[in-house]
Each structure stands twice: as structure tokens, then as C-alpha cells.
Scaffold this motif. Sequence first.
Motif, PDB file in Angstrom:
ATOM      1  N   LEU A 100       9.336   0.986 -10.590  1.00 43.75           N
ATOM      2  CA  LEU A 100       8.121   0.856 -11.386  1.00 43.75           C
ATOM      3  C   LEU A 100       7.572  -0.568 -11.334  1.00 43.75           C
ATOM      4  N   GLU A 101       8.445  -1.562 -11.387  1.00 48.86           N
ATOM      5  CA  GLU A 101       7.999  -2.949 -11.263  1.00 48.86           C
ATOM      6  C   GLU A 101       7.480  -3.221  -9.856  1.00 48.86           C
ATOM      7  N   TRP A 102       8.108  -2.594  -8.856  1.00 48.49           N
ATOM      8  CA  TRP A 102       7.699  -2.769  -7.459  1.00 48.49           C
ATOM      9  C   TRP A 102       6.267  -2.269  -7.258  1.00 48.49           C
ATOM     10  N   TYR A 106       3.775  -5.278  -6.206  1.00 51.73           N
ATOM     11  CA  TYR A 106       3.459  -5.336  -4.785  1.00 51.73           C
ATOM     12  C   TYR A 106       2.501  -4.241  -4.318  1.00 51.73           C
ATOM     13  N   THR A 107       2.822  -2.980  -4.666  1.00 54.05           N
ATOM     14  CA  THR A 107       2.106  -1.864  -4.053  1.00 54.05           C
ATOM     15  C   THR A 107       0.662  -1.764  -4.527  1.00 54.05           C
ATOM     16  N   PHE A 108       0.454  -1.751  -5.820  1.00 56.00           N
ATOM     17  CA  PHE A 108      -0.912  -1.564  -6.316  1.00 56.00           C
ATOM     18  C   PHE A 108      -1.851  -2.682  -5.865  1.00 56.00           C
ATOM     19  N   PRO A 109      -1.450  -3.955  -5.922  1.00 55.15           N
ATOM     20  CA  PRO A 109      -2.351  -4.991  -5.396  1.00 55.15           C
ATOM     21  C   PRO A 109      -2.683  -4.802  -3.917  1.00 55.15           C
ATOM     22  N   ALA A 110      -1.701  -4.407  -3.118  1.00 57.63           N
ATOM     23  CA  ALA A 110      -1.965  -4.199  -1.692  1.00 57.63           C
ATOM     24  C   ALA A 110      -2.925  -3.038  -1.474  1.00 57.63           C
ATOM     25  N   ASN A 242      13.911   7.567  -9.465  1.00 57.31           N
ATOM     26  CA  ASN A 242      14.489   6.472 -10.221  1.00 57.31           C
ATOM     27  C   ASN A 242      14.715   6.936 -11.661  1.00 57.31           C
ATOM     28  N   ARG A 243      15.790   6.509 -12.271  1.00 61.33           N
ATOM     29  CA  ARG A 243      16.113   6.991 -13.615  1.00 61.33           C
ATOM     30  C   ARG A 243      15.049   6.622 -14.646  1.00 61.33           C
ATOM     31  N   ALA A 244      14.516   5.402 -14.558  1.00 59.66           N
ATOM     32  CA  ALA A 244      13.475   5.004 -15.512  1.00 59.66           C
ATOM     33  C   ALA A 244      12.233   5.862 -15.326  1.00 59.66           C
TER      34      ALA A 244
END
Length: 447
Positions: A100-102, A106-110, A242-244
Motif C-alpha cells: 500500500l505504501e509502495w 512510487y506507482t501512483f506518481p509514475a 498483502n495482509r494489510a
Amino acid sequence: MNGTEPVQSAARLALRADLLDFRGDPGWSPEPGTAVRFRPDHWLLVEQGRIVGTLPGEEPPGDDWLRLDRRGRLLMPGFIDTHVHAPQLDVIASFGTQLLEWLETYTFPAEQRYADPGVAAEGAARFCDALVAHGTTSAVVFPTVHRASAEALLAAAHERGMRLIAGKVLMDRHAPPALTDTVDSAERDSRELIARWHGAGRLAYAMTVRFAPTSTPAQMAMAGRLMREVPDLYMQTHVAENRAEVAWVAELFPQARSYLDVYHGFGLLTPRAVLAHGIWLDDADRALLAHTGAHIAHCPTSNLFLGSGLLDWRRLEAQGASVSMATDVGGGTSLSMQRTLAEAYKVQALQGVRLPAWKALYTATLGAARCLHLDGEIGSLEPGRVADVCVWDWASGPVDSHRLSLGRQLHEKVFAWMTLSDERHLVEAYVAGHRRCARPQPPQPTG
């Protein structure tokens, strides 16, 4: 890479190499059995972009064939990557976060940059060329939420004659404003893209729900409605990575029995549904996959890199569910299917299971084609199949050359190749009989 011979193939092309493909699922034994088909030193015959047969190496076809002698090399069907993100080449190998932090870091800005049609077109061309340069000739791909991104990706694949399944990403909540659509805009864009691209050349359209948290119930209901209207549409999404993430989905959809059940409730689980990851599933989920025909795209490099967990592949299969293989770039760390398969071996080894080369390679070729209901077109070297094929060096340096020289049995040799090779071993890749990627070749043998 540029070859010394014409990139466009002749109407009748013959390739001489060691041919390896599969007739069926080889199971979990290193013994080759009848499902593994290995034909050392044979000609593969390609006419008008389709495979028409084989001949022993000492029985070449006539002079009306363009004969390319690749003796001592391995020829296989092109790999099929069932889950990969075209715009995320920009963030591959990004440090230090879980899922979720990734996405946020990183992903959404790209992905926001792909609203620009010029950026989208450049990125799509780079991505499609990179796939082929890694020996992957077919793929199930996420662009971004922007229509321009989907248009560019589908156009680039169409120009190259590739078998590609893709669709505009659906996200109408829990994402930056520059990456959100609405139910109405998503339906309008999807309908127009389906009309233009679904069934054009070798393309198919996929309703592309990024994952349950970023689509409202109304948007997922719209996706299910379109799938009922156009029954041969695909669906691609993520599930239980992912568990979260699983806990978040449970908060957002308290009425659903599980994360997977969210998609089922909106009619999104069909035999053409591709769900990436599927790590945190239970027995009821696995039974639901088997019942609906939806399948899991296993993403081992991504699961390890992001610390998401280990796929219980054997339990999925034991309950009748199917598994294909995917790089999941950019959460994954390489477009190379061999690197991905080597990591899949490690994921299983951590659970006390040994993944044979046969099972691994089957899952990235014929097995993936079967999961996508495309095995009449791709995934094997059967006559009538489209000639999406790749020629590989068995070895490219002193270490793997020495290791292969010590191989006593076929599986030992192929497993060593799978574990030690990558895109640097690719000699040439053909898409529908057209050579799209090649290293310069030495002069052809005479006599």
C-alpha cells in the motif's frame, strides 16, 4: 537488437534448433513423461506466420524455404506473461516499501504522467519492445486509468502483431484525483475502447479493476454488466496480495465473505478472469476459483520483493484452481520469465515443495495459454499455432556453459538453463513468424 538477416520473415520460414514444448500439464515430477516434447536438432516449419510442421535436422525443407540454422540452440514458444503493468517500468526496483505504501510512494506518481498521450505512446512502445526482448510474445497488461494510456498500449501491440489483453484501469476512489475516473466516464471510455480494439488483430479487451479498494461498488457493478453484454471480455485485477490489503477490503466490504467474494458478488469471476497474487486465500476461496474458472497469476518476484507472502500453489491445484506465471513489473524485479521462474522455485522451496523445470515452463507457455483459453493459438509448437517462438542460447558464459556440460539428464540441463539464463540468452524472437528482435548472427553453415 538488430539481426544480420531481414526482420520480416519469408512466407516460408524454417528454423533449425532443439525444440522444446508441452503437450499437456507435466505435473510435479522431474521425469519428462509424455507431456514434455523435446526434439533435438529439428526444423520448425512456419508458413504465413503459422507453424505447419517439423522435420528432422538432416532432412531440410526445399529451396523455397528460408532456412535459418540455429543448431545447438533451444527453440521454445514465446513466453506468456499473465500480469504486468506497462507504466511501471518507471518504478521497477524502487526501495523499501510494502504494497500500500509502495502504491502511494512510487506507482501512483509514475502513472499520473501517462495522462499525456506523448508519454503514453513512448512508454507503450518501450514496454512492448522490452517484452519481446525478454522472450515474452503475449501478455495480460495493465496500462493506467487514462484512456490515452490504453489506446497507446493497444496500438503499440497491434503494430507489432502481438497477442495482448489489456484495458483501461478502473479507479474511482482512494487514489489521487489525477488517477480517478467516474462510473460514467469509465463506462463510456470502456465501451469506446472495446468497440475499437476488442478483437482487432490479436488484441482482446479486459475490464481492468485495479483492486477492490479503488473501485466503488457501482463501478464494479458496471464492469460486471459490460462483461455480461460482451461475454468474451477478459477481466483482470489483484486479489489477496498483502495482509494489510486484505484487512482493508474487509472493512470496505463487510457484506462479502472474503476479498475474492467481493469480485464474485459483482459477477467478475468468469473463466476469463485473471487475478494476480492470490496469496491470502482460504479453502472456500480456492473452491470458488475452481467453480468459476477464474485463475491466479502467480507473481513470485513481486511477492518476495514487497514481502507480501508465499503462494500455496499445490493447495490451489489440489482444489481445482489454475495458476499461470507473471512478472508483475514494477512490483516484480524483471521482465525475464526465467528469472521469474527461478524465484517461483524458491517460493515453493520455502514451503517444502520442489518446482520442476517442466511445471514451471509449462505454466509460462501452454499452461498460461490454457488459462486464457488461447491454447489453440499460442503456447506450443503444434501445427496451426501462430508462430510466436523464441530461440535461446543454452549458455552464454563460462559458468553456465560448464554447468550444462555436466548435465546428465534432460531435466537437469533444462533446469540449469531456466535458473541461470535471462534475456541475455535470447538469440531472436518471432511474433506471428516475423522476427521482431535478434542478435547479429554469424554466417550460416555451408554444405
